[in-house]
Structure formats: C-alpha cells, structure tokens
Scaffold this motif. Structure first.
Motif, PDB file in Angstrom:
ATOM      1  N   SER A  85     -37.717 -26.020 -33.113  1.00  0.00           N
ATOM      2  CA  SER A  85     -38.380 -27.198 -32.564  1.00  0.00           C
ATOM      3  C   SER A  85     -39.658 -26.737 -31.886  1.00  0.00           C
ATOM      4  CB  SER A  85     -37.478 -27.884 -31.544  1.00  0.00           C
ATOM      5  OG  SER A  85     -36.245 -28.215 -32.121  1.00  0.00           O
ATOM      6  N   PHE A  86     -40.717 -27.482 -32.039  1.00  0.00           N
ATOM      7  CA  PHE A  86     -41.987 -27.115 -31.447  1.00  0.00           C
ATOM      8  C   PHE A  86     -42.101 -27.805 -30.096  1.00  0.00           C
ATOM      9  CE2 PHE A  86     -46.813 -27.561 -31.515  1.00  0.00           C
ATOM     10  CZ  PHE A  86     -47.003 -26.300 -30.985  1.00  0.00           C
ATOM     11  N   ASN A  87     -41.577 -27.135 -29.070  1.00  0.00           N
ATOM     12  CA  ASN A  87     -41.667 -27.667 -27.721  1.00  0.00           C
ATOM     13  C   ASN A  87     -41.574 -26.522 -26.717  1.00  0.00           C
ATOM     14  OD1 ASN A  87     -38.900 -27.197 -28.220  1.00  0.00           O
ATOM     15  ND2 ASN A  87     -38.311 -28.687 -26.682  1.00  0.00           N
ATOM     16  N   VAL A  88     -42.182 -26.737 -25.560  1.00  0.00           N
ATOM     17  CA  VAL A  88     -42.098 -25.798 -24.442  1.00  0.00           C
ATOM     18  C   VAL A  88     -41.899 -26.644 -23.193  1.00  0.00           C
ATOM     19  CG1 VAL A  88     -43.319 -24.080 -23.058  1.00  0.00           C
ATOM     20  CG2 VAL A  88     -43.615 -24.102 -25.542  1.00  0.00           C
ATOM     21  N   ALA A  89     -40.714 -26.599 -22.641  1.00  0.00           N
ATOM     22  CA  ALA A  89     -40.409 -27.336 -21.407  1.00  0.00           C
ATOM     23  C   ALA A  89     -40.853 -28.791 -21.494  1.00  0.00           C
ATOM     24  CB  ALA A  89     -41.039 -26.640 -20.206  1.00  0.00           C
ATOM     25  N   GLY A  90     -40.561 -29.426 -22.592  1.00  0.00           N
ATOM     26  CA  GLY A  90     -40.929 -30.822 -22.772  1.00  0.00           C
ATOM     27  C   GLY A  90     -40.380 -31.348 -24.079  1.00  0.00           C
ATOM     28  N   GLN A  94     -44.740 -34.269 -31.633  1.00  0.00           N
ATOM     29  CA  GLN A  94     -44.741 -35.111 -32.823  1.00  0.00           C
ATOM     30  C   GLN A  94     -46.125 -35.634 -33.176  1.00  0.00           C
ATOM     31  OE1 GLN A  94     -41.596 -38.061 -32.866  1.00  0.00           O
ATOM     32  NE2 GLN A  94     -40.344 -36.782 -31.534  1.00  0.00           N
ATOM     33  N   THR A  95     -47.107 -35.373 -32.327  1.00  0.00           N
ATOM     34  CA  THR A  95     -48.478 -35.826 -32.580  1.00  0.00           C
ATOM     35  C   THR A  95     -49.422 -34.651 -32.330  1.00  0.00           C
ATOM     36  OG1 THR A  95     -48.955 -36.485 -30.298  1.00  0.00           O
ATOM     37  CG2 THR A  95     -47.887 -38.143 -31.721  1.00  0.00           C
ATOM     38  N   PRO A  96     -50.666 -34.726 -32.817  1.00  0.00           N
ATOM     39  CA  PRO A  96     -51.625 -33.659 -32.524  1.00  0.00           C
ATOM     40  C   PRO A  96     -51.848 -33.450 -31.024  1.00  0.00           C
ATOM     41  CG  PRO A  96     -52.417 -34.974 -34.353  1.00  0.00           C
ATOM     42  CD  PRO A  96     -51.204 -35.681 -33.803  1.00  0.00           C
ATOM     43  N   VAL A  97     -51.896 -34.511 -30.253  1.00  0.00           N
ATOM     44  CA  VAL A  97     -52.092 -34.383 -28.806  1.00  0.00           C
ATOM     45  C   VAL A  97     -50.912 -33.633 -28.183  1.00  0.00           C
ATOM     46  CG1 VAL A  97     -52.237 -35.681 -26.639  1.00  0.00           C
ATOM     47  CG2 VAL A  97     -53.597 -36.389 -28.606  1.00  0.00           C
ATOM     48  N   GLN A  98     -49.691 -33.964 -28.589  1.00  0.00           N
ATOM     49  CA  GLN A  98     -48.514 -33.270 -28.073  1.00  0.00           C
ATOM     50  C   GLN A  98     -48.501 -31.806 -28.523  1.00  0.00           C
ATOM     51  OE1 GLN A  98     -45.415 -35.804 -29.585  1.00  0.00           O
ATOM     52  NE2 GLN A  98     -45.434 -37.129 -27.792  1.00  0.00           N
ATOM     53  N   ALA A  99     -48.966 -31.537 -29.729  1.00  0.00           N
ATOM     54  CA  ALA A  99     -49.023 -30.149 -30.218  1.00  0.00           C
ATOM     55  C   ALA A  99     -49.995 -29.335 -29.382  1.00  0.00           C
ATOM     56  CB  ALA A  99     -49.432 -30.123 -31.691  1.00  0.00           C
ATOM     57  N   LEU A 100     -51.153 -29.907 -29.049  1.00  0.00           N
ATOM     58  CA  LEU A 100     -52.124 -29.204 -28.212  1.00  0.00           C
ATOM     59  C   LEU A 100     -51.587 -28.989 -26.796  1.00  0.00           C
ATOM     60  CD1 LEU A 100     -55.412 -30.929 -29.414  1.00  0.00           C
ATOM     61  CD2 LEU A 100     -54.572 -28.629 -29.985  1.00  0.00           C
ATOM     62  N   ASP A 101     -50.879 -29.981 -26.267  1.00  0.00           N
ATOM     63  CA  ASP A 101     -50.283 -29.830 -24.943  1.00  0.00           C
ATOM     64  C   ASP A 101     -49.229 -28.724 -24.954  1.00  0.00           C
ATOM     65  OD1 ASP A 101     -49.919 -30.665 -22.173  1.00  0.00           O
ATOM     66  OD2 ASP A 101     -47.984 -31.461 -22.849  1.00  0.00           O
ATOM     67  N   THR A 102     -48.439 -28.650 -25.998  1.00  0.00           N
ATOM     68  CA  THR A 102     -47.431 -27.593 -26.124  1.00  0.00           C
ATOM     69  C   THR A 102     -48.110 -26.233 -26.200  1.00  0.00           C
ATOM     70  OG1 THR A 102     -45.887 -29.098 -27.206  1.00  0.00           O
ATOM     71  CG2 THR A 102     -45.522 -26.742 -27.550  1.00  0.00           C
ATOM     72  N   LEU A 103     -49.192 -26.133 -26.949  1.00  0.00           N
ATOM     73  CA  LEU A 103     -49.943 -24.880 -27.035  1.00  0.00           C
ATOM     74  C   LEU A 103     -50.447 -24.464 -25.651  1.00  0.00           C
ATOM     75  CD1 LEU A 103     -51.347 -22.624 -28.694  1.00  0.00           C
ATOM     76  CD2 LEU A 103     -53.260 -24.204 -28.994  1.00  0.00           C
ATOM     77  N   ARG A 104     -50.974 -25.411 -24.885  1.00  0.00           N
ATOM     78  CA  ARG A 104     -51.492 -25.105 -23.543  1.00  0.00           C
ATOM     79  C   ARG A 104     -50.392 -24.569 -22.626  1.00  0.00           C
ATOM     80  NH1 ARG A 104     -53.340 -29.978 -24.035  1.00  0.00           N
ATOM     81  NH2 ARG A 104     -55.468 -30.310 -24.658  1.00  0.00           N
ATOM     82  N   ARG A 105     -49.174 -25.109 -22.744  1.00  0.00           N
ATOM     83  CA  ARG A 105     -48.073 -24.718 -21.863  1.00  0.00           C
ATOM     84  C   ARG A 105     -47.335 -23.464 -22.339  1.00  0.00           C
ATOM     85  NH1 ARG A 105     -44.279 -28.511 -22.292  1.00  0.00           N
ATOM     86  NH2 ARG A 105     -45.378 -29.863 -23.686  1.00  0.00           N
ATOM     87  N   SER A 106     -47.641 -22.997 -23.524  1.00  0.00           N
ATOM     88  CA  SER A 106     -46.883 -21.885 -24.099  1.00  0.00           C
ATOM     89  C   SER A 106     -47.337 -20.529 -23.576  1.00  0.00           C
ATOM     90  CB  SER A 106     -47.015 -21.895 -25.624  1.00  0.00           C
ATOM     91  OG  SER A 106     -48.319 -21.511 -25.993  1.00  0.00           O
ATOM     92  N   LYS A 107     -46.444 -19.575 -23.699  1.00  0.00           N
ATOM     93  CA  LYS A 107     -46.757 -18.175 -23.424  1.00  0.00           C
ATOM     94  C   LYS A 107     -46.429 -17.423 -24.702  1.00  0.00           C
ATOM     95  CE  LYS A 107     -45.661 -18.577 -18.590  1.00  0.00           C
ATOM     96  NZ  LYS A 107     -44.648 -18.434 -17.584  1.00  0.00           N
ATOM     97  N   GLY A 108     -47.380 -16.714 -25.243  1.00  0.00           N
ATOM     98  CA  GLY A 108     -47.128 -15.942 -26.451  1.00  0.00           C
ATOM     99  C   GLY A 108     -47.479 -16.659 -27.743  1.00  0.00           C
ATOM    100  N   LEU A 109     -47.809 -17.930 -27.679  1.00  0.00           N
ATOM    101  CA  LEU A 109     -48.229 -18.673 -28.867  1.00  0.00           C
ATOM    102  C   LEU A 109     -49.747 -18.608 -28.938  1.00  0.00           C
ATOM    103  CD1 LEU A 109     -47.227 -20.503 -31.193  1.00  0.00           C
ATOM    104  CD2 LEU A 109     -47.540 -22.442 -29.651  1.00  0.00           C
ATOM    105  N   ASP A 110     -50.275 -18.061 -30.021  1.00  0.00           N
ATOM    106  CA  ASP A 110     -51.717 -17.828 -30.144  1.00  0.00           C
ATOM    107  C   ASP A 110     -52.492 -19.027 -30.662  1.00  0.00           C
ATOM    108  OD1 ASP A 110     -51.577 -15.141 -29.317  1.00  0.00           O
ATOM    109  OD2 ASP A 110     -50.978 -14.545 -31.323  1.00  0.00           O
ATOM    110  N   ALA A 111     -51.894 -19.776 -31.571  1.00  0.00           N
ATOM    111  CA  ALA A 111     -52.644 -20.843 -32.227  1.00  0.00           C
ATOM    112  C   ALA A 111     -51.690 -21.875 -32.800  1.00  0.00           C
ATOM    113  CB  ALA A 111     -53.503 -20.273 -33.348  1.00  0.00           C
TER     114      ALA A 111
END
Length: 156
Positions: A85-90, A94-111
């Motif tokens: 599942s593509f999520n980090v503490a949330g 399911q949308t591009p905005v949520q994907a970008l927010d998940t990227l911002r909150r992640s540790k170790g995810l580059d892109a």
C-alpha cells in the motif's frame, strides 16, 4: 509479488490454501513462513516475525505482471517485487495530491512516478532531510537512459 517458483523457493506454502481454481496466495490474504534464504535474499518482504504476505502471480491469470517478474528475475536474480500500500502514517494514496503528500512524509522514498492517461510520465523527487534531493533516483534515471537510449527529464 512473486512467481510460484519464487514463492516455493523462499516460503513454506500451505497446501490448504487452494481449492480448485482459487488460491488464497494470489490475493495477499495469507502469510507464509519464510525460509532462511528469504531473509538474506529478499529481506524487504519478510516481516519481523519471519513471515511474508504473498501475492503469487501466475502466467495464466496475469501474463503481463508474470512476464515482468520473470524479466526482473533475469535482471536482479529473483522473481520478486514489493507490492505494498502506498501510504506513510496516513490513508492509502489514491490521487496525485495524496501521492505527493505521501512522498513528502516518507523517509527513504526518493521519487514517485505518475503515469497519465495522455502518455506523459511525471517524476516527483523527494527533497528529503538527507540532502539527497532524489540523488539515487537521478543516478538510476541516468543509467536507465544510457541503457535504453530513452530520454526522460526529471525536475524537482
């Protein structure tokens, strides 16, 4: 995700998990105990308790993903890919905005790569606290472009 051959190589599968055309391992609803080789070769799919939640992909049910896993095996030596599942503490993105927010909150995810219906692929790079700014992704991208002759411009 893994081929049946990889699942048999790395995990102890239960015979009671299937009935006729149904196999519970196809749907990530069961865990299986990892064999010792799994922790050494595919540690990212082995849970802390020594199990893994498998999705066995078969050629007759999903030829495209099965082909990808076979090609991955030729490339990296194992017919296994992480399917999570593509999520980090949330919630699951399911949308591009949520994907970008998940990227911002992640540790170790580059892109995050986002594929549009119109054809373009968009890459969002993690600025990160490690100051890498997507350095691993840029290195991978350069190697991929050299190997394939394809071009893709990555912008932060």
């Amino acid at each position: 995700m893994m081929t049946l051959e990889a699942a048999r190589q790395f995990f102890e599968l239960s015979d009671g998990a299937s009935d006729a055309d149904y196999n519970a391992y196809n749907y990530m609803v069961l865990t299986a105990h990892a064999k010792p080789e799994a922790r050494a070769r595919i540690p990212s799919v082995v849970h802390a308790d020594g199990t893994g939640r498998l999705q066995i992909v078969r050629e007759n049910t999903d030829p495209l993903v099965h082909g990808y896993l076979k090609a991955l095996g030729r490339r990296i030596g194992v017919e296994v890919a992480v399917n999570t599942s593509f999520n980090v503490a949330g919630p699951i993105a399911q949308t591009p905005v949520q994907a970008l927010d998940t990227l911002r909150r992640s540790k170790g995810l580059d892109a995050v790569l986002m594929f549009s219906h119109e054809g373009p692929v968009f890459a969002a790079l993690h600025g990160g606290t490690d100051k890498s700014g997507g350095a691993r992704f840029r290195k991978w991208l350069a190697a991929w472009q050299t190997e394939t002759g394809e071009t893709l411009e990555a912008k932060p």
